[in-house]
Write an enzyme that holds these catalytic residues in place. Structure first.
Site, mmCIF file in Angstrom:
data_model
loop_
_atom_site.group_PDB
_atom_site.id
_atom_site.type_symbol
_atom_site.label_atom_id
_atom_site.label_comp_id
_atom_site.label_asym_id
_atom_site.label_seq_id
_atom_site.Cartn_x
_atom_site.Cartn_y
_atom_site.Cartn_z
ATOM 1 N N ARG A 171 -20.993 -6.759 -0.056
ATOM 2 C CA ARG A 171 -21.402 -7.932 -0.848
ATOM 3 C C ARG A 171 -22.145 -8.956 0.002
ATOM 4 O O ARG A 171 -21.638 -9.402 1.034
ATOM 5 C CB ARG A 171 -20.178 -8.595 -1.508
ATOM 6 C CG ARG A 171 -20.590 -9.765 -2.416
ATOM 7 C CD ARG A 171 -19.424 -10.339 -3.212
ATOM 8 N NE ARG A 171 -18.736 -9.308 -3.937
ATOM 9 C CZ ARG A 171 -17.422 -9.067 -3.842
ATOM 10 N NH1 ARG A 171 -16.665 -9.826 -3.078
ATOM 11 N NH2 ARG A 171 -16.881 -8.104 -4.519
ATOM 12 N N CYS A 221 -13.443 -23.995 6.939
ATOM 13 C CA CYS A 221 -13.042 -24.129 5.529
ATOM 14 C C CYS A 221 -12.950 -25.574 5.038
ATOM 15 O O CYS A 221 -12.171 -26.384 5.575
ATOM 16 C CB CYS A 221 -11.715 -23.422 5.301
ATOM 17 S SG CYS A 221 -11.283 -23.409 3.540
ATOM 18 N N CYS A 224 -4.943 -27.219 1.803
ATOM 19 C CA CYS A 224 -4.353 -26.028 2.432
ATOM 20 C C CYS A 224 -3.825 -26.402 3.818
ATOM 21 O O CYS A 224 -4.512 -27.084 4.591
ATOM 22 C CB CYS A 224 -5.405 -24.929 2.537
ATOM 23 S SG CYS A 224 -4.734 -23.423 3.255
ATOM 24 N N CYS A 227 -9.706 -9.807 -9.349
ATOM 25 C CA CYS A 227 -9.541 -9.919 -7.901
ATOM 26 C C CYS A 227 -8.870 -11.265 -7.638
ATOM 27 O O CYS A 227 -9.091 -12.224 -8.389
ATOM 28 C CB CYS A 227 -10.909 -9.862 -7.222
ATOM 29 S SG CYS A 227 -10.813 -10.076 -5.425
ATOM 30 N N CYS A 271 -10.584 -5.915 -0.713
ATOM 31 C CA CYS A 271 -11.866 -6.584 -0.496
ATOM 32 C C CYS A 271 -11.707 -7.335 0.817
ATOM 33 O O CYS A 271 -10.880 -8.254 0.908
ATOM 34 C CB CYS A 271 -12.131 -7.538 -1.659
ATOM 35 S SG CYS A 271 -13.558 -8.619 -1.393
ATOM 36 N N CYS A 273 -12.976 -13.160 -9.701
ATOM 37 C CA CYS A 273 -12.142 -13.337 -8.508
ATOM 38 C C CYS A 273 -11.561 -14.743 -8.462
ATOM 39 O O CYS A 273 -12.299 -15.733 -8.478
ATOM 40 C CB CYS A 273 -12.982 -13.078 -7.257
ATOM 41 S SG CYS A 273 -12.028 -13.290 -5.745
ATOM 42 N N CYS A 300 -8.319 -23.213 9.379
ATOM 43 C CA CYS A 300 -9.542 -22.397 9.494
ATOM 44 C C CYS A 300 -10.755 -23.338 9.651
ATOM 45 O O CYS A 300 -11.034 -24.143 8.758
ATOM 46 C CB CYS A 300 -9.693 -21.504 8.271
ATOM 47 S SG CYS A 300 -8.160 -20.637 7.852
HETATM 48 N N1 SAM Z 1 -6.606 -19.065 1.442
HETATM 49 C C1 SAM Z 1 -6.982 -17.720 1.245
HETATM 50 C C2 SAM Z 1 -7.405 -17.050 2.527
HETATM 51 O O1 SAM Z 1 -7.707 -17.710 3.486
HETATM 52 O O2 SAM Z 1 -7.456 -15.829 2.532
HETATM 53 C C3 SAM Z 1 -8.049 -17.519 0.188
HETATM 54 C C4 SAM Z 1 -9.207 -18.447 0.093
HETATM 55 S S1 SAM Z 1 -10.300 -18.504 1.492
HETATM 56 C C5 SAM Z 1 -11.343 -19.826 1.027
HETATM 57 C C6 SAM Z 1 -11.268 -17.015 1.315
HETATM 58 C C7 SAM Z 1 -12.372 -16.758 2.305
HETATM 59 O O3 SAM Z 1 -13.484 -17.600 2.057
HETATM 60 C C8 SAM Z 1 -12.106 -16.983 3.773
HETATM 61 O O4 SAM Z 1 -11.380 -15.944 4.364
HETATM 62 C C9 SAM Z 1 -13.509 -17.033 4.344
HETATM 63 O O5 SAM Z 1 -13.954 -15.734 4.692
HETATM 64 C C10 SAM Z 1 -14.339 -17.552 3.162
HETATM 65 N N2 SAM Z 1 -14.867 -18.898 3.444
HETATM 66 C C11 SAM Z 1 -14.167 -20.049 3.399
HETATM 67 N N3 SAM Z 1 -14.951 -21.086 3.726
HETATM 68 C C12 SAM Z 1 -16.179 -20.585 3.999
HETATM 69 C C13 SAM Z 1 -17.412 -21.154 4.408
HETATM 70 N N4 SAM Z 1 -17.534 -22.454 4.634
HETATM 71 N N5 SAM Z 1 -18.472 -20.332 4.575
HETATM 72 C C14 SAM Z 1 -18.347 -18.992 4.359
HETATM 73 N N6 SAM Z 1 -17.208 -18.402 3.968
HETATM 74 C C15 SAM Z 1 -16.132 -19.182 3.800
HETATM 75 C C1 DTB Z 2 -15.396 -14.221 0.313
HETATM 76 O O1 DTB Z 2 -15.566 -13.367 1.208
HETATM 77 N N1 DTB Z 2 -16.174 -15.276 0.121
HETATM 78 C C2 DTB Z 2 -15.699 -16.067 -0.971
HETATM 79 C C3 DTB Z 2 -14.502 -15.235 -1.497
HETATM 80 N N2 DTB Z 2 -14.408 -14.177 -0.569
HETATM 81 C C4 DTB Z 2 -13.235 -15.872 -1.798
HETATM 82 C C5 DTB Z 2 -15.435 -17.484 -0.639
HETATM 83 C C6 DTB Z 2 -16.625 -18.217 -0.076
HETATM 84 C C7 DTB Z 2 -16.240 -19.643 0.079
HETATM 85 C C8 DTB Z 2 -17.371 -20.512 0.521
HETATM 86 C C9 DTB Z 2 -16.947 -21.936 0.676
HETATM 87 C C10 DTB Z 2 -16.454 -22.580 -0.570
HETATM 88 O O2 DTB Z 2 -17.139 -22.486 -1.630
HETATM 89 O O3 DTB Z 2 -15.434 -23.270 -0.516
HETATM 90 FE FE1 SF4 Z 3 -6.632 -22.265 3.679
HETATM 91 FE FE2 SF4 Z 3 -9.263 -22.219 3.710
HETATM 92 FE FE3 SF4 Z 3 -7.912 -20.999 5.648
HETATM 93 FE FE4 SF4 Z 3 -7.894 -19.975 3.133
HETATM 94 S S1 SF4 Z 3 -9.656 -20.137 4.482
HETATM 95 S S2 SF4 Z 3 -6.141 -20.232 4.527
HETATM 96 S S3 SF4 Z 3 -7.989 -21.873 1.952
HETATM 97 S S4 SF4 Z 3 -7.918 -23.214 5.219
#
Ligand code: SAM
Ligand code: DTB
Ligand code: SF4
Length: 377
Positions: free
Chosen positions: A298, A98, A91, A166, A226, A135, A95
């Site tokens: 959740r 992430c 990506c 979702c 959500c 989802c 973030c």
């Molecule tokens: N790229 C899209 C976005 O950012 O909306 C969708 C996927 S992103 C992984 C969805 C959500 O996962 C993020 O907004 C964040 O709240 C959650 N998330 C990602 N990495 C995480 C982590 N290490 N621990 C907890 N939540 C995480």
């Molecule tokens: C949300 O609030 N938590 C989920 C879902 N929406 C997409 C994602 C959690 C991701 C945790 C890190 C991972 O597994 O990559």
């Molecule tokens: Fe990309 Fe992860 Fe940020 Fe979603 S949360 S925009 S997957 S870097």
């Protein structure tokens, strides 16, 4: 003075005491059908009010949250959502939490968009295990037209199984949200993650306003929202209060509010942040329940390192939804059998799917129909 056990009255607690705690709602409320006693919704919360909730004695906060929870929801039920990463890694966004950002060396293998048969097999498995919502997550800043068209096909596949759908694909325009809606998408997940003030410390490649714009686009297309955040990124208690305030003061509360605990992934900049005080995590759940009483709150990422007792406190504080299945997107989640055992020990049962989640697929002559496959296998 020692008490004479033969003189113990019914009201005194003791080994054979059958004391029942008073119901948390006044008797006249209990007589009304739940649909008529739903708590009123507010969209004019102030920061001092929300901070005052966080400052309540823990038991007072939890009691208030549980009482409201029972007015708005069937008690002792938990909605089960299963996640699948349909496009993983690489990506362009930064973030800091992430593991899928291309900027951090986290060992996550990039994977192209999954094909319909693979997604369908995962969704069937999730349904057979008892999930009611599926989802699909994609590591995009925002999907391109071709990608969106393919994702609409995936949505149709999953919807045909009778699951709620979702997706979380990054930023969307109103038109893109409309395409997803037309394909049968029920919910769009797009988290605000934290307060606007803290957002710039964890993400620089898009803004808080970008997130709000996508949420507005999703709403205007008629999708359910959500939207929640992450606790444990180094934010202050005020940031948590401000996040919940922003969510509660949206024109319409998100139908689902995921509260994630940061999953610390080696290679991400947030690896090594001090762990959250578990009671502060529970407080965040309770405050979300009070501010958005009719939403599903959740208990999301982070459950793998939580004790059963901590999760039970989160349910008492008003959480009524979990991610169910051994994987989140790229990181782990409790095994299905572990969660079924936890729910059973707590007398919690999975929430029934909504009546409009209808299975439209034709049953093959030689196999059990996907909609009637054994639940909880
Ligand atoms: N790229 C899209 C976005 O950012 O909306 C969708 C996927 S992103 C992984 C969805 C959500 O996962 C993020 O907004 C964040 O709240 C959650 N998330 C990602 N990495 C995480 C982590 N290490 N621990 C907890 N939540 C995480
Ligand atoms: C949300 O609030 N938590 C989920 C879902 N929406 C997409 C994602 C959690 C991701 C945790 C890190 C991972 O597994 O990559
Ligand atoms: Fe990309 Fe992860 Fe940020 Fe979603 S949360 S925009 S997957 S870097």
């Amino acid at each position: 003075m020692t008490a004479d056990p033969s003189r113990r009255t019914e009201a005194q607690p003791g080994p054979h005491c059958d004391f029942r705690p008073p119901d948390l709602q006044p008797p006249d409320l209990q007589r009304q059908p739940r649909s008529e006693r739903r708590p009123p919704l507010r969209h004019d919360w102030t920061l001092p009010e929300v901070e005052a909730l966080f400052a309540l004695p823990f038991m007072d906060l939890l009691l208030q949250a549980q009482a409201l929870h029972r007015q708005a929801h069937e008690p002792n039920t938990v909605q089960l959502s299963t996640l699948l990463s349909i496009k993983t890694g690489a990506c362009p966004e930064d973030c800091a939490y992430c593991p899928q950002s291309v900027r951090y060396d986290t060992g996550v293998e990039r994977e192209a968009l999954l094909d319909p048969a693979t997604v369908r097999a995962h969704a069937q498995q999730a349904k057979a295990a008892g999930a009611t919502r599926f989802c699909m997550g994609a590591a995009y800043r925002s999907p391109k037209a071709k990608e969106l068209a393919r994702i609409c096909d995936l949505v149709r596949e999953v919807r045909a199984l009778g699951l709620e759908t979702c997706a979380t694909l990054g930023m969307l325009t109103v038109e893109q949200a409309g395409e997803l809606k037309a394909a049968g998408l029920d919910f769009y997940n797009h988290n605000l993650d934290s307060s606007e003030a803290f957002y710039g410390e964890i993400i620089t490649t898009h803004t808080y306003q970008d997130r709000l714009d996508t949420l507005a686009a999703v709403r205007s297309a008629g999708l359910k929202v959500c939207c929640g955040g992450i606790v444990g990124m180094g934010e202050t208690a005020r940031d948590r209060a401000q996040l919940l305030l922003t969510l509660a003061n949206l024109p319409q509360h998100p139908e689902s509010v995921p509260i994630n605990e940061l999953v610390q992934v080696p290679g991400t900049p947030l690896q090594g942040r001090p762990p959250v005080d578990p009671f502060d995590f529970v407080r965040t759940i309770a405050a979300a329940r009070i501010l958005m009483p009719r939403s599903h709150v959740r208990l999301s990422a982070g459950r793998q390192t939580m004790s059963d007792e901590l999760q039970a406190l989160c349910f008492f504080a008003g959480a009524n939804s979990i991610f169910y299945g051994e994987k989140l997107l790229t990181t782990g989640n409790p095994q299905g059998r572990q969660d079924r055992r936890l729910l059973e020990r707590l007398g919690l049962r999975p929430e029934e799917p909504p009546a409009d989640a209808v299975c439209t697929e034709a049953a093959p002559a030689h196999a059990p129909h996907a909609c009637t496959a054994a639940v909880g296998a």
